[in-house]
Write a protein that holds these residues in place. Structure first.
Motif, PDB file in Angstrom:
ATOM      1  N   VAL A  79       0.846  -1.197   0.000  1.00 53.44           N
ATOM      2  CA  VAL A  79       0.000   0.000   0.000  1.00 53.44           C
ATOM      3  C   VAL A  79       0.877   1.242   0.000  1.00 53.44           C
ATOM      4  CG1 VAL A  79      -1.682   1.335   1.320  1.00 53.44           C
ATOM      5  CG2 VAL A  79      -1.900  -1.154   1.183  1.00 53.44           C
ATOM      6  N   ASP A  80       0.625   2.154  -0.933  1.00 60.92           N
ATOM      7  CA  ASP A  80       1.295   3.455  -0.981  1.00 60.92           C
ATOM      8  C   ASP A  80       0.304   4.495  -0.477  1.00 60.92           C
ATOM      9  OD1 ASP A  80       2.646   5.787  -1.476  1.00 60.92           O
ATOM     10  OD2 ASP A  80       2.944   5.436  -3.619  1.00 60.92           O
ATOM     11  N   ASN A  81       0.326   4.753   0.835  1.00 58.66           N
ATOM     12  CA  ASN A  81      -0.639   5.667   1.436  1.00 58.66           C
ATOM     13  C   ASN A  81      -0.441   7.104   0.995  1.00 58.66           C
ATOM     14  OD1 ASN A  81      -2.346   4.064   3.440  1.00 58.66           O
ATOM     15  ND2 ASN A  81      -0.293   3.420   4.046  1.00 58.66           N
ATOM     16  N   THR A  82       0.797   7.514   0.756  1.00 57.56           N
ATOM     17  CA  THR A  82       1.078   8.900   0.381  1.00 57.56           C
ATOM     18  C   THR A  82       0.439   9.263  -0.954  1.00 57.56           C
ATOM     19  OG1 THR A  82       3.190   8.808   1.571  1.00 57.56           O
ATOM     20  CG2 THR A  82       2.904  10.589  -0.032  1.00 57.56           C
ATOM     21  N   ASN A  83       0.526   8.365  -1.912  1.00 63.49           N
ATOM     22  CA  ASN A  83       0.035   8.635  -3.256  1.00 63.49           C
ATOM     23  C   ASN A  83      -1.282   7.935  -3.566  1.00 63.49           C
ATOM     24  OD1 ASN A  83       2.518  10.115  -4.506  1.00 63.49           O
ATOM     25  ND2 ASN A  83       3.377   8.334  -3.468  1.00 63.49           N
ATOM     26  N   LYS A  84      -1.884   7.292  -2.548  1.00 62.80           N
ATOM     27  CA  LYS A  84      -3.175   6.612  -2.708  1.00 62.80           C
ATOM     28  C   LYS A  84      -3.117   5.595  -3.838  1.00 62.80           C
ATOM     29  CE  LYS A  84      -5.083   9.297   0.420  1.00 62.80           C
ATOM     30  NZ  LYS A  84      -5.499   8.785   1.738  1.00 62.80           N
ATOM     31  N   ARG A  85      -2.114   4.729  -3.768  1.00 67.70           N
ATOM     32  CA  ARG A  85      -1.945   3.718  -4.806  1.00 67.70           C
ATOM     33  C   ARG A  85      -1.587   2.381  -4.165  1.00 67.70           C
ATOM     34  NH1 ARG A  85       1.852   6.019  -9.504  1.00 67.70           N
ATOM     35  NH2 ARG A  85       3.468   5.346  -8.054  1.00 67.70           N
ATOM     36  N   TYR A  86      -1.734   1.322  -4.957  1.00 67.74           N
ATOM     37  CA  TYR A  86      -1.314  -0.009  -4.555  1.00 67.74           C
ATOM     38  C   TYR A  86      -0.293  -0.517  -5.571  1.00 67.74           C
ATOM     39  CZ  TYR A  86      -5.642   0.388  -1.889  1.00 67.74           C
ATOM     40  OH  TYR A  86      -6.641   0.835  -1.061  1.00 67.74           O
ATOM     41  N   ILE A  87       0.744  -1.165  -5.074  1.00 68.66           N
ATOM     42  CA  ILE A  87       1.819  -1.680  -5.920  1.00 68.66           C
ATOM     43  C   ILE A  87       1.813  -3.205  -5.843  1.00 68.66           C
ATOM     44  CG2 ILE A  87       4.309  -1.690  -6.332  1.00 68.66           C
ATOM     45  CD1 ILE A  87       4.393   1.034  -4.833  1.00 68.66           C
ATOM     46  N   LEU A  88       1.782  -3.854  -6.996  1.00 67.08           N
ATOM     47  CA  LEU A  88       1.863  -5.306  -7.081  1.00 67.08           C
ATOM     48  C   LEU A  88       3.075  -5.675  -7.924  1.00 67.08           C
ATOM     49  CD1 LEU A  88      -1.489  -4.549  -7.502  1.00 67.08           C
ATOM     50  CD2 LEU A  88      -1.537  -6.985  -6.916  1.00 67.08           C
ATOM     51  N   CYS A  89       3.896  -6.595  -7.426  1.00 71.79           N
ATOM     52  CA  CYS A  89       5.117  -6.985  -8.113  1.00 71.79           C
ATOM     53  C   CYS A  89       5.274  -8.499  -8.093  1.00 71.79           C
ATOM     54  CB  CYS A  89       6.352  -6.367  -7.453  1.00 71.79           C
ATOM     55  SG  CYS A  89       6.442  -4.577  -7.550  1.00 71.79           S
ATOM     56  N   GLY A  90       5.952  -9.010  -9.098  1.00 69.74           N
ATOM     57  CA  GLY A  90       6.283 -10.425  -9.147  1.00 69.74           C
ATOM     58  C   GLY A  90       7.291 -10.694 -10.246  1.00 69.74           C
ATOM     59  N   PHE A  91       8.169 -11.653 -10.038  1.00 65.18           N
ATOM     60  CA  PHE A  91       9.088 -12.063 -11.083  1.00 65.18           C
ATOM     61  C   PHE A  91       8.313 -12.761 -12.201  1.00 65.18           C
ATOM     62  CE2 PHE A  91      12.214 -12.313  -7.425  1.00 65.18           C
ATOM     63  CZ  PHE A  91      12.870 -11.148  -7.782  1.00 65.18           C
ATOM     64  N   TYR A  92       8.834 -12.680 -13.424  1.00 63.77           N
ATOM     65  CA  TYR A  92       8.154 -13.342 -14.535  1.00 63.77           C
ATOM     66  C   TYR A  92       9.140 -14.169 -15.357  1.00 63.77           C
ATOM     67  CZ  TYR A  92      10.030 -10.146 -18.097  1.00 63.77           C
ATOM     68  OH  TYR A  92      10.867  -9.453 -18.938  1.00 63.77           O
ATOM     69  N   TYR A  93       8.577 -15.097 -16.126  1.00 64.36           N
ATOM     70  CA  TYR A  93       9.338 -16.020 -16.965  1.00 64.36           C
ATOM     71  C   TYR A  93       8.845 -15.915 -18.404  1.00 64.36           C
ATOM     72  CZ  TYR A  93      10.004 -18.203 -12.348  1.00 64.36           C
ATOM     73  OH  TYR A  93      10.280 -18.436 -11.032  1.00 64.36           O
ATOM     74  N   LYS A  94       9.695 -16.348 -19.333  1.00 65.51           N
ATOM     75  CA  LYS A  94       9.279 -16.449 -20.720  1.00 65.51           C
ATOM     76  C   LYS A  94       8.656 -17.802 -21.028  1.00 65.51           C
ATOM     77  CE  LYS A  94      12.390 -13.148 -22.970  1.00 65.51           C
ATOM     78  NZ  LYS A  94      13.476 -12.982 -23.981  1.00 65.51           N
ATOM     79  N   GLN A  95       9.066 -18.814 -20.271  1.00 61.95           N
ATOM     80  CA  GLN A  95       8.537 -20.152 -20.491  1.00 61.95           C
ATOM     81  C   GLN A  95       8.487 -20.899 -19.165  1.00 61.95           C
ATOM     82  OE1 GLN A  95      11.324 -21.867 -23.218  1.00 61.95           O
ATOM     83  NE2 GLN A  95      12.922 -22.169 -21.685  1.00 61.95           N
ATOM     84  N   ARG A  96       7.665 -21.903 -19.108  1.00 60.24           N
ATOM     85  CA  ARG A  96       7.529 -22.703 -17.898  1.00 60.24           C
ATOM     86  C   ARG A  96       8.831 -23.429 -17.577  1.00 60.24           C
ATOM     87  NH1 ARG A  96       2.495 -23.324 -15.912  1.00 60.24           N
ATOM     88  NH2 ARG A  96       0.787 -22.474 -17.149  1.00 60.24           N
ATOM     89  N   ARG A  97       9.147 -23.454 -16.299  1.00 61.30           N
ATOM     90  CA  ARG A  97      10.386 -24.050 -15.816  1.00 61.30           C
ATOM     91  C   ARG A  97      11.608 -23.394 -16.423  1.00 61.30           C
ATOM     92  NH1 ARG A  97       9.172 -27.379 -11.348  1.00 61.30           N
ATOM     93  NH2 ARG A  97       6.928 -27.686 -11.564  1.00 61.30           N
ATOM     94  N   GLY A  98      11.457 -22.147 -16.841  1.00 60.01           N
ATOM     95  CA  GLY A  98      12.580 -21.402 -17.383  1.00 60.01           C
ATOM     96  C   GLY A  98      13.272 -20.593 -16.299  1.00 60.01           C
ATOM     97  N   ASN A  99      14.086 -19.641 -16.727  1.00 58.95           N
ATOM     98  CA  ASN A  99      14.789 -18.763 -15.795  1.00 58.95           C
ATOM     99  C   ASN A  99      14.005 -17.473 -15.595  1.00 58.95           C
ATOM    100  OD1 ASN A  99      17.135 -20.476 -15.591  1.00 58.95           O
ATOM    101  ND2 ASN A  99      17.662 -19.812 -17.663  1.00 58.95           N
ATOM    102  N   ILE A 100      14.203 -16.849 -14.441  1.00 58.04           N
ATOM    103  CA  ILE A 100      13.561 -15.561 -14.180  1.00 58.04           C
ATOM    104  C   ILE A 100      14.142 -14.519 -15.130  1.00 58.04           C
ATOM    105  CG2 ILE A 100      13.384 -13.673 -12.511  1.00 58.04           C
ATOM    106  CD1 ILE A 100      13.098 -15.738 -10.324  1.00 58.04           C
ATOM    107  N   GLU A 101      13.259 -13.852 -15.872  1.00 59.05           N
ATOM    108  CA  GLU A 101      13.687 -12.887 -16.880  1.00 59.05           C
ATOM    109  C   GLU A 101      13.706 -11.453 -16.358  1.00 59.05           C
ATOM    110  OE1 GLU A 101      14.793 -13.566 -19.845  1.00 59.05           O
ATOM    111  OE2 GLU A 101      14.439 -15.726 -19.724  1.00 59.05           O
ATOM    112  N   GLY A 102      12.814 -11.155 -15.406  1.00 62.56           N
ATOM    113  CA  GLY A 102      12.734  -9.791 -14.910  1.00 62.56           C
ATOM    114  C   GLY A 102      11.585  -9.629 -13.943  1.00 62.56           C
ATOM    115  N   LEU A 103      11.107  -8.395 -13.825  1.00 59.33           N
ATOM    116  CA  LEU A 103      10.074  -8.050 -12.859  1.00 59.33           C
ATOM    117  C   LEU A 103       8.827  -7.530 -13.567  1.00 59.33           C
ATOM    118  CD1 LEU A 103       9.569  -7.646  -9.691  1.00 59.33           C
ATOM    119  CD2 LEU A 103      10.049  -5.237 -10.149  1.00 59.33           C
TER     120      LEU A 103
END
Length: 363
Positions: A111-135
Motif C-alpha cells: 500500500v502506498d498511502n502517500t500517493n493513494k496507490r497499490y503496488i503489485l510486483c512479481g518475477f516473470y518467466y518467458k517459459q515454464r520451468r525457465g529462468n527468471i527474466e525480470g520483474l
C-alpha cells in the motif's frame, strides 16, 4: 493488521468450510480499539487452486489483498485480481489487474498511502520451468480503482552479474531470489528488496519449485496461518532422512521511479548457511528514514557477529563497524526482529537454553 499511521486496526478471520465460497468476517477498530465497522462477506472461489496474497489495511481503513490462480500447488501464477473492501463497504470489489497470459512467480502487494496507490510486483518467466527474466509490476490507483501503470523490467547481463553468486551463470542469476520487502517513496516510486534463499541436501539437487512456500489455501481448502506472517519463509523443502542445509546469500535492492522505471541497484554481498535450521540466517530490515539498515549474522574468526550494512537513497552501500555491547554467547535471530520505532528494533536471541530479546538503538 495495523495501518501505516497506526490509526486503524483490522482483525479478520476466514471460514473456508465451503471451498467454493469463503466467508470473511472483518472488524475495523480505531487507535483506541473502538469498533468502527464489522461485516461478514462471502467471496467466491471459482477454482480449486485460487489463493490469496498477503493482506494489508491502508490509512483509511480499506482492506486490500490479491487473489490469484495457480494451475498446481507449486506452479506458476495466472489470472491475478486485486480485492478491496472500503471501511464501511458490505461487499468486496474484485478487479482483474490484467496480467493476462504472462508466466508469473509469487505476487507481492504494498500500500502506498502517500500517493493513494497499490503496488503489485512479481518475477516473470518467458517459459515454464525457465529462468527468471525480470520483474512484472502494476500500479493501481485507489481513487479510480483502476490500473494506471504496467511495466516489464528485463534484468540485463550487468544486473545479473551483480546479483549472481560466483558459481552461477548469468541466465540463472535470479532463480533463487525472492522479493522480501517493498518500500514506498514520497514521489510515487518504490524500493524492492530481494534476497537469495535456497536449500541443499546430499542426494538432492536444488530446485526453486521444491522450496517455494506453501500457499495459504492449498488443495482442499487447507489454511496455513503462517502464510500471512512476515516471519514465514520460502524454505519448505522436505528431504526425508537427508540433512538439509539452509542458505541465505546476496541481498539486492532495486529502486524504481513512479512509472516503475529502474533507477539504480545496490548489492549487499553475504554468504550464510546453517544445517537443519534457518533461525540464525537471513536478515532484518530497519528503515530509519535516511537509510535502510540490514542486520545479519556473519562468522568472523569462528564467532558469529551481528553486522550492519546500510543503503542510502542514492544507492550507496555503507558497512558499519560491529555493533557495540555485543555480549559473548548470545546468538541473534535478526530475521525475527521487529522495528518498534524510527530508531529502535527488538531482536530475539538465544543464550544457552534461554530465549531473550535485545534492543538495538541506531541513535
Amino acid at each position: 493488521m495495523v495501518s501505516e499511521d497506526k490509526q486503524k486496526i483490522m482483525v479478520f478471520k476466514i471460514n473456508s468450510k465451503n471451498p467454493r465460497n469463503f466467508l470473511f468476517t472483518t472488524f475495523l477498530f480505531d487507535a483506541s480499539l473502538q469498533l468502527l465497522d464489522r461485516h461478514r462477506i462471502y467471496i467466491p472461489m471459482e477454482e480449486r487452486n485460487e489463493l490469496f496474497t498477503d493482506f494489508q489495511v491502508d490509512n483509511d481503513g480499506q482492506l486490500v489483498f490479491g487473489k490469484y490462480l495457480r494451475s498446481g500447488s507449486n506452479d506458476y501464477v495466472s489470472r491475478v485480481a486485486l480485492v478491496t473492501k472500503g471501511p464501511t463497504a458490505d461487499s468486496f470489489s474484485v478487479k482483474d489487474i490484467g496480467a493476462g497470459d504472462r508466466i508469473l512467480d509469487e505476487i507481492k502487494l504494498k500500500v502506498d498511502n502517500t500517493n493513494k496507490r497499490y503496488i503489485l510486483c512479481g518475477f516473470y518467466y518467458k517459459q515454464r520451468r525457465g529462468n527468471i527474466e525480470g520483474l512484472y509490476s502494476v500500479i493501481w490507483d485507489k481513487a479510480t480503482n483502476s490500473r494506471v501503470e504496467e511495466k516489464l523490467t528485463v534484468f540485463n547481463d550487468e544486473l545479473r552479474a551483480q546479483a549472481k553468486s560466483s558459481d552461477a551463470n548469468l541466465r540463472m542469476a535470479f532463480n533463487d531470489f525472492f522479493v522480501k520487502h517493498i518500500i514506498t517513496k514520497r514521489d510515487g516510486g518504490y524500493l524492492l528488496v530481494t534476497e537469495s534463499l535456497y536449500t541443499t541436501s546430499r542426494g538432492n539437487m536444488f530446485n526453486r519449485w521444491d522450496y517455494m512456500y506453501n500457499p495459504a489455501f492449498g488443495p482442499g481448502g487447507f489454511y496455513s496461518p503462517y502464510y500471512y506472517s512476515p516471519y514465514y519463509n520460502p524454505w519448505s523443502r522436505n528431504y526425508g532422512n537427508y540433512a538439509t542445509r539452509f542458505h541465505a546469500e546476496n541481498i539486492m535492492v532495486l529502486s524504481f521511479d513512479a512509472q516503475s522505471n529502474l533507477q539504480w541497484s545496490a548489492i549487499i554481498p553475504k554468504s550464510q548457511f546453517d544445517d537443519e535450521t534457518e533461525n540464525l540466517i537471513s536478515h532484518e530490515l530497519v528503515n530509519t528514514g535516511g537509510e535502510l539498515h540490514f542486520l545479519f549474522n556473519l562468522y568472523e574468526r569462528r564467532n558469529m557477529l551481528l553486522n550492519d550494512q546500510s543503503v542510502s537513497p542514492e544507492g550507496k552501500v555503507t558497512r558499519y563497524p560491529t555493533l557495540r555491547n555485543l555480549d559473548r554467547g548470545y546468538d541473534f535471530m535478526p530475521r525475527y526482529g521487529k522495528q518498534v520505532s524510527s530508531w529502535e528494533t527488538i531482536i530475539p536471541c538465544l543464550f544457552k537454553n534461554y530465549l531473550c530479546f535485545a534492543k538495538v538503538d541506531f541513535n
